[in-house]
Design an enzyme around this catalytic site. Sequence first.
Site, PDB file in Angstrom:
ATOM      1  N   GLY A  13      18.649  -6.934 -16.431  1.00 13.78           N
ATOM      2  CA  GLY A  13      17.976  -8.022 -15.724  1.00 13.78           C
ATOM      3  C   GLY A  13      18.545  -9.385 -16.107  1.00 13.78           C
ATOM      4  O   GLY A  13      19.432  -9.509 -16.955  1.00 13.78           O
ATOM      5  N   TYR A 139       0.279 -11.325 -11.998  1.00 11.59           N
ATOM      6  CA  TYR A 139       1.427 -11.398 -12.912  1.00 11.59           C
ATOM      7  C   TYR A 139       1.045 -12.167 -14.188  1.00 11.59           C
ATOM      8  O   TYR A 139       1.283 -11.694 -15.305  1.00 11.59           O
ATOM      9  CB  TYR A 139       2.607 -12.075 -12.199  1.00 11.59           C
ATOM     10  CG  TYR A 139       3.744 -12.450 -13.108  1.00 11.59           C
ATOM     11  CD1 TYR A 139       4.544 -11.476 -13.692  1.00 11.59           C
ATOM     12  CD2 TYR A 139       4.030 -13.789 -13.400  1.00 11.59           C
ATOM     13  CE1 TYR A 139       5.599 -11.821 -14.538  1.00 11.59           C
ATOM     14  CE2 TYR A 139       5.071 -14.145 -14.231  1.00 11.59           C
ATOM     15  CZ  TYR A 139       5.861 -13.165 -14.799  1.00 11.59           C
ATOM     16  OH  TYR A 139       6.890 -13.509 -15.638  1.00 11.59           O
TER      17      TYR A 139
END
Length: 307
Positions: A13, A139
């Site tokens: 990532g 989130y």
Amino acid sequence: MLPPRILVTGANGLVGQALTRAAARWPGADVLATGRGPAAAHDRGGYARLDVLDGDAVDRAFQDFAPDVVLHAAGLAQVEPCEADREACWALNVDAVGTMASACHRHGARLVLPSTDFVFDGKGGPYAEDDRPAPINAYGRSKLAAENAMKASRLLDWAVARTTMVFGAPAGPEPRLDFVRWLVRELSAGRPVRVPADQLRTPTYDDDLADGILRIVRFKRTGVFHVSGREQLSVLDFARRVAEAFDLDIGLISPATTEDLHPGAPRPLHAGLLILRAESELGYHPRPLDVALGAVRDRLGLGVSEA
Ligand SMILES: NC(=O)c1ccc[n+]([C@@H]2O[C@H](COP(=O)([O-])OP(=O)(O)OC[C@H]3O[C@@H](n4cnc5c(N)ncnc54)[C@H](OP(=O)(O)O)[C@@H]3O)[C@@H](O)[C@H]2O)c1
Ligand SMILES: Cc1cn([C@H]2C[C@H](O)[C@@H](COP(=O)(O)OP(=O)(O)O[C@H]3O[C@@H](C)[C@H](O)[C@@H](O)[C@H]3O)O2)c(=O)[nH]c1=O
């Protein structure tokens, strides 16, 4: 300290790649980059597949590699998918952090977790480490729960590095672009974009974030650190600065409200982070925003000489 054995999760990532590069620059350190799929870009050190949702695989990784430090960059770092599938978001962003904290405790390793300014409600940013979190989306709630899972674990040697709006030039396939690369792609294609004028952030260059996190490790610090850029500006102004840095057409950028752009997933509006603690205790000094954007331009092969 002796050069450590560093395990990076989520190493394919944006943040994981930057952490792997920074860790590999530590003289003598042994670095194992791990990710779900094949290696995106790791030319130094080793790479192994590791699904952090698989507790047995995590245990095996600790037995085989015996890390001193885990930089846990695996996570679901997208707001809409977290709203859409809260269970999947929780499993990865919270439960897997608990698993990792337990494994670190059993094996005597330190754990560093990247977190976010989205743990705050956006009514009073930029935020300091001791400001009160009050997340307003799934989130943010998951990341705050992950921070709390680390605090509640028996692991003493943990740190949280909150950051925001990370940008860089990672290698490999890109399911989701960061803001800068998305904007550069759209403006380069001559497509108009609408970006929020009502959100304030302190955008963060990926290599600076990695430098800050490696400083936390080197200085053996624990607790919460804010590691971001130092300049707070609206996403709209940031977009204009990106357009200038890449010689793209500012006229294609128009303002929008967060509510219009993201009706199902609220964002904290006045957010961003104060980095005084990292500056004074770690000697962390992120490069100025325009210098960071120039570095991205170079890394993307779009520098002045290449243009
Ligand atoms: N980007 C930001 O602006 C930002 C800001 C604040 C905090 N953070 C935090 O930084 C961390 C990393 O974010 P990022 O921006 O680097 O996100 P990213 O680019 O999407 O990287 C996340 C990585 O996690 C991997 N992953 C997903 N599920 C996994 C699993 N079960 N096992 C192992 N790896 C798995 C993904 O693998 P695949 O490649 O296979 O999907 C991906 O490579 C997150 O905790 C995020 O909350 C990011
Ligand atoms: C990347 C991208 C951005 N945008 C526009 C809309 C967004 O409101 C705006 C800002 O983009 P982002 O910063 O990617 O939006 P975001 O609000 O999802 O970003 C957040 O992501 C979290 C994971 C981090 O923890 C936060 O710190 C923050 O970076 O740009 C798009 O329309 N499409 C895209 O693909």
